[in-house]
Design an enzyme around this catalytic site. Structure first.
Site, PDB file in Angstrom:
ATOM      1  N   ARG A   1      40.857  14.262  42.449  1.00 44.95           N
ATOM      2  CA  ARG A   1      40.758  14.015  41.001  1.00 44.95           C
ATOM      3  C   ARG A   1      39.320  13.726  40.578  1.00 44.95           C
ATOM      4  O   ARG A   1      38.959  13.921  39.435  1.00 44.95           O
ATOM      5  CB  ARG A   1      41.696  12.891  40.582  1.00 44.95           C
ATOM      6  CG  ARG A   1      41.245  11.535  41.071  1.00 44.95           C
ATOM      7  CD  ARG A   1      42.108  10.432  40.513  1.00 44.95           C
ATOM      8  NE  ARG A   1      41.592   9.155  40.990  1.00 44.95           N
ATOM      9  CZ  ARG A   1      42.040   7.994  40.582  1.00 44.95           C
ATOM     10  NH1 ARG A   1      43.020   7.930  39.710  1.00 44.95           N
ATOM     11  NH2 ARG A   1      41.523   6.885  41.053  1.00 44.95           N
TER      12      ARG A   1
ATOM     13  N   ASN B   1      35.545   4.353  51.610  1.00 45.38           N
ATOM     14  CA  ASN B   1      35.775   5.614  50.924  1.00 45.38           C
ATOM     15  C   ASN B   1      36.079   5.438  49.442  1.00 45.38           C
ATOM     16  O   ASN B   1      35.885   6.365  48.654  1.00 45.38           O
ATOM     17  CB  ASN B   1      36.949   6.316  51.645  1.00 45.38           C
ATOM     18  CG  ASN B   1      37.531   7.451  50.857  1.00 45.38           C
ATOM     19  OD1 ASN B   1      36.981   8.545  50.848  1.00 45.38           O
ATOM     20  ND2 ASN B   1      38.640   7.199  50.169  1.00 45.38           N
TER      21      ASN B   1
ATOM     22  N   ASP C   1      44.219   0.617  48.530  1.00 47.74           N
ATOM     23  CA  ASP C   1      43.956   1.315  47.259  1.00 47.74           C
ATOM     24  C   ASP C   1      44.436   0.439  46.120  1.00 47.74           C
ATOM     25  O   ASP C   1      45.553  -0.075  46.163  1.00 47.74           O
ATOM     26  CB  ASP C   1      44.660   2.672  47.197  1.00 47.74           C
ATOM     27  CG  ASP C   1      43.943   3.622  46.256  1.00 47.74           C
ATOM     28  OD1 ASP C   1      43.479   4.679  46.713  1.00 47.74           O
ATOM     29  OD2 ASP C   1      43.819   3.281  45.046  1.00 47.74           O
TER      30      ASP C   1
ATOM     31  N   ALA D   1      38.383  18.930  47.099  1.00 49.87           N
ATOM     32  CA  ALA D   1      39.157  18.905  45.865  1.00 49.87           C
ATOM     33  C   ALA D   1      39.868  17.563  45.757  1.00 49.87           C
ATOM     34  O   ALA D   1      40.540  17.137  46.684  1.00 49.87           O
ATOM     35  CB  ALA D   1      40.190  20.030  45.892  1.00 49.87           C
TER      36      ALA D   1
ATOM     37  N   LYS E   1      25.210   5.801  45.769  1.00 47.96           N
ATOM     38  CA  LYS E   1      25.489   6.601  46.965  1.00 47.96           C
ATOM     39  C   LYS E   1      24.290   6.642  47.914  1.00 47.96           C
ATOM     40  O   LYS E   1      24.448   6.801  49.121  1.00 47.96           O
ATOM     41  CB  LYS E   1      25.908   8.023  46.560  1.00 47.96           C
ATOM     42  CG  LYS E   1      27.327   8.082  45.989  1.00 47.96           C
ATOM     43  CD  LYS E   1      28.323   7.494  46.959  1.00 47.96           C
ATOM     44  CE  LYS E   1      29.743   7.923  46.712  1.00 47.96           C
ATOM     45  NZ  LYS E   1      30.705   7.170  47.555  1.00 47.96           N
TER      46      LYS E   1
ATOM     47  N   SER F   1      27.098  11.006  48.861  1.00 46.02           N
ATOM     48  CA  SER F   1      27.413  12.200  48.088  1.00 46.02           C
ATOM     49  C   SER F   1      26.147  13.035  47.960  1.00 46.02           C
ATOM     50  O   SER F   1      25.034  12.487  47.967  1.00 46.02           O
ATOM     51  CB  SER F   1      27.885  11.758  46.702  1.00 46.02           C
ATOM     52  OG  SER F   1      27.694  12.793  45.780  1.00 46.02           O
TER      53      SER F   1
ATOM     54  N   TYR G   1      25.882   6.790  39.913  1.00 42.91           N
ATOM     55  CA  TYR G   1      26.562   7.229  41.140  1.00 42.91           C
ATOM     56  C   TYR G   1      25.537   7.612  42.219  1.00 42.91           C
ATOM     57  O   TYR G   1      25.669   7.240  43.392  1.00 42.91           O
ATOM     58  CB  TYR G   1      27.436   8.418  40.749  1.00 42.91           C
ATOM     59  CG  TYR G   1      28.326   8.990  41.826  1.00 42.91           C
ATOM     60  CD1 TYR G   1      29.397   8.259  42.334  1.00 42.91           C
ATOM     61  CD2 TYR G   1      28.113  10.291  42.291  1.00 42.91           C
ATOM     62  CE1 TYR G   1      30.228   8.807  43.299  1.00 42.91           C
ATOM     63  CE2 TYR G   1      28.942  10.843  43.246  1.00 42.91           C
ATOM     64  CZ  TYR G   1      30.001  10.101  43.749  1.00 42.91           C
ATOM     65  OH  TYR G   1      30.822  10.650  44.698  1.00 42.91           O
TER      66      TYR G   1
END
Ligand code: NAI
Length: 704
Positions: free
Chosen positions: A486, A386, A323, A484, A455, A438, A451
């Site tokens: 951010r 991810n 990360d 859920a 995706k 997504s 996005y």
């Protein structure tokens, strides 16, 4: 042909098989079911006889037999073990992956054994059954290997608890063979005579199906889904119409021994039978573990990635927690604290993890992430792509930097990390890769054009690398999560946000990352306890060109409803499959497409011997290509063309340019000119995988 020792441990498959209720019923009729067991024969409340499993994996068995190099003239089905993990649904698509686990030498004139184990998974994601087949090669003994030590099955010294009498019809093999085993020994009187029999014999697996019905009827009548295990050895042949008697001893709760005898002469035709039944028990031994496996998870410092890392580590995986610790939109310098914190959590719970802070958006970052796994743990088995950011804007306001930043992280990020990981996995012949898509990409979402495009891009990436990884036991799947985090804090309504723990998504991801999972190329949706599969399907369409004439735009417009209709839509494993359907309407007709028509070549071996002489070198300038031929009933050959020369050898190539699979009779008909290649292809007799375009050169490369 000697046994192929190199085949041990190499994956067979994944092989895909579609089946419908009609296949289920055809099998049931083939093993003697009828009105008295209507649930096996009527699509209403249809139940599947579990021994149908063998018919479903027949292609895998044939492939294993070819790969093993067993002399097919002496091949017999020796033993069969089936372990059932979940009931077989009445229809669907199965994926079977297996490997030859070893060979045993019974002695020069006694033959050899090849053991082939496979796992079969349904498109509902359930692991249905394990099959362990012992192939007996009568003509392959004396190769210098070890014999197998077996524990003999000891039958109780008392009368059986159940005796089930059955009489297969004199025509039984004619129905049974339609479930896949079309070997001529069971249908052709001449062939049977040449093989030393008075007439065609029963398929051993057909008798096995009769025995399976007898066992179900004795212990779990009406509940075939309660069969847990069935194993046996095929010992003698049987003629159709001869009565059989299955003798069954209950030995413990849920366990029995059995054998099937020829009721006319008492000869045991199936021996050493074991049978287990009862409800599915989820025991600890069935727990999915990742001990010894190394997993990389990008963007694992928060949200979903963090949960995957914690759950994988709990089950024994050593984890690289990547990360860069940036902002939600990817802006800013980033920080090491997100990854460090997750590593600390894993280590304090007794797990193993290492942090990495590289940016997935650069090729160098991707290399570094994989290098961290190699430096720390020596390998990589699992990769979960991810990492993600958002930069939402309506399309009219989508500035190039916002478009690019999102594509860089999601799409190029998946490429940057997967490429170096894939190289390692290919070498190890093992890998499990997850892409993250997504709903926004799959279905569209206002304000997320960057996005959505990125995706959907990872879905395309999966579609192709699933093919390139298939022969190396690398499975690639794509997940559309809902959780859920951010990223969704200001998108999801608060009541949904509170119920959407990332923990609900992780079980699906872990199941796809496990060694036991063999599904590849699927898109799954997971969130809030809901799990499903999404797929690209193609409607049946319309042929509007008449006699080669281009239709007018007006004709297209007039037929737009039919063109757009998705009813009867199909999922295709790859472009070749879809092309085969598309070319169906072009199928030419031939005057005589009989596979038995006389011709110059009588065996596939003759064709491959003649191949170098029939090679037209003038048509191959600058061409480098390796054709792998898998001729069912005859063997495997490699035809390698490079520098204007053609080399032909028997066996399997690790990386052919393209693979052609066909039955020997059809192959001969094609070479002898009575079956057109296009007809063979569009009718499904010829299967081509790999670079299909190169296969089209074959016609000009050889003059047979
Ligand atoms: P998140 O924001 O909680 O976690 C994403 C992580 O990726 C962050 O820790 C971030 O620092 C890291 N990251 C961002 N750019 C990076 C880069 N260039 N290199 C390395 N790390 C980077 O988000 P969440 O919700 O956990 O999302 C995970 C994935 O799931 C993303 O790909 C997202 O697009 C996808 N997704 C999530 C959905 C949801 O409902 N949460 C819905 C659909 C898709």
């Amino acid at each position: 042909m000697a046994l192929n020792m190199d085949a041990i441990g190499k994956p067979v498959g994944p092989l895909h098989k579609d089946y419908t209720w009609k296949d289920v019923v055809l099998y049931a009729l083939g093993v003697g079911a009828g009105f008295s067991e209507l649930d096996y024969c009527f699509e209403k409340n249809l139940k599947v006889i579990p021994s149908f499993a063998i018919a479903l994996i027949f292609d895998a068995l044939s492939q294993a037999a070819i790969d093993s190099g067993i002399n097919l003239k002496g091949l017999l089905h020796g033993e069969q073990e089936l372990i059932f993990h979940n009931p077989i649904p009445p229809q669907g698509t199965l994926t079977t992956t297996g490997k030859i686990t070893g060979y045993f030498d019974k002695g020069k004139d006694k033959g050899a054994l090849a053991v082939f184990q496979s796992e079969t998974v349904h498109n509902n994601g359930q692991h249905l059954f394990t099959s362990i087949v012992t192939l007996f090669g009568r003509l392959d003994g004396g190769f210098g290997g070890q014999d197998r030590k077996t524990v003999p099955v000891v039958f109780p010294d008392r009368e059986p608890d159940f005796v089930v009498e059955q009489t297969p019809s004199p025509d039984q093999p004619l129905i049974y063979r339609l479930s896949g085993d079309i070997f001529h020994l069971h249908v052709d009187p001449e062939f049977a005579k040449r093989s030393g029999f008075d007439k065609p014999i029963m398929h051993g697996l057909c008798t096995h199906g009769f025995a399976c019905r007898a066992l179900i009827d004795s212990f779990v009548p009406g509940h075939p889904e309660q069969v847990r295990r069935m194993t046996c050895r095929f010992s003698k042949t049987l003629y159709p119409g001869e009565p059989i008697r299955t003798l069954i001893w209950k030995t413990a709760d849920g366990k029995a021994l059995w054998r099937t005898v020829n009721a006319n002469n008492g000869q045991v035709v199936i021996d050493n039978g074991e049978f287990e039944y009862g409800d599915i028990v989820e025991d600890k031994a069935d727990e999915i573990r990742f001990d010894g496996k190394v997993a990389i998870i990008t963007g694992a410092g928060a949200g979903l990635g963090r949960t995957y890392a914690l759950e994988l580590a709990k089950r024994g995986a050593r984890v690289v927690v990547n990360d860069l610790g940036g902002a939600r939109d990817g802006a800013g310098e980033g920080s090491t604290s997100a990854a460090d914190q997750v590593v600390a959590e894993i280590c304090s719970a007794g797990g193993q993890a290492v942090a990495n802070y590289d940016n997935v958006a650069s090729a160098k970052g991707g290399e570094n992430i994989v290098q961290t796994a190699l430096d720390t743990y020596g390998t990589v088995d699992i990769l979960i792509n991810n990492a993600g950011i958002l930069r939402d804007k309506t399309f009219a306001k989508m500035a190039p930097e916002n478009w690019q930043a999102v594509l860089d992280v999601h799409l190029s990020g998946a490429y940057n990390v997967t490429r170096p990981a894939f190289r390692v996995m290919k070498e190890n012949r093992y890998g499990r890769i997850i892409m993250t898509t997504s709903g926004s990409g799959l279905y569209g979402n206002f304000g997320q054009s960057n996005y959505s495009a990125a995706k959907m891009g990872v879905v395309g990436l999966m579609n192709t690398i699933k093919l390139e990884g298939a022969n190396h036991n690398i499975c690639v799947n794509t997940l559309a999560p809902f959780a859920a985090s951010r990223l969704t804090a200001d998108i999801m309504p608060p009541e949904l946000f509170n119920q959407s723990k990332p923990e609900f998504v992780a079980p699906l991801v872990l199941s796809l990352c496990s060694e036991r999972s063999v599904v590849s190329g699927n898109i799954y949706i997971a969130g809030m306890g809901y799990y499903s599969r999404a797929a690209m399907i193609t409607g049946p369409g319309q042929v509007l060109a008449k006699d080669g004439q281009v239709p007018t735009p007006e004709t297209i417009m007039a037929h737009m409803d039919e063109i757009s209709d998705l009813s009867g839509g199909k999922f295709y494993w790859d472009l070749n499959d879809q092309m085969a359907d598309r070319l169906q309407f072009l199928q030419p007709t031939t005057a005589d497409s009989s596979a038995d028509a006389p011709g110059r070549y009588k065996t596939a071996a003759q064709v491959f011997t003649a191949m170098p002489d029939c090679f037209a070198a003038d048509t191959a300038t600058g061409l480098t290509v390796t054709f792998q031929y898998l001729i069912a009933g005859a063997g495997a050959w490699i035809c390698d063309i490079r520098s204007g020369a053609c080399n032909v050898s028997s066996g399997r190539h690790p990386e052919p340019t393209c693979t052609l699979e066909i039955a020997e009779d059809d192959f001969l008909a094609m070479i002898n000119g009575t079956l057109l290649p296009m007809e063979a292809y569009t009718s499904g007799k010829l299967k081509i995988s790999g670079d299909i375009m190169k296969a089209q050169l074959i016609g000009q490369l050889f003059r047979f």
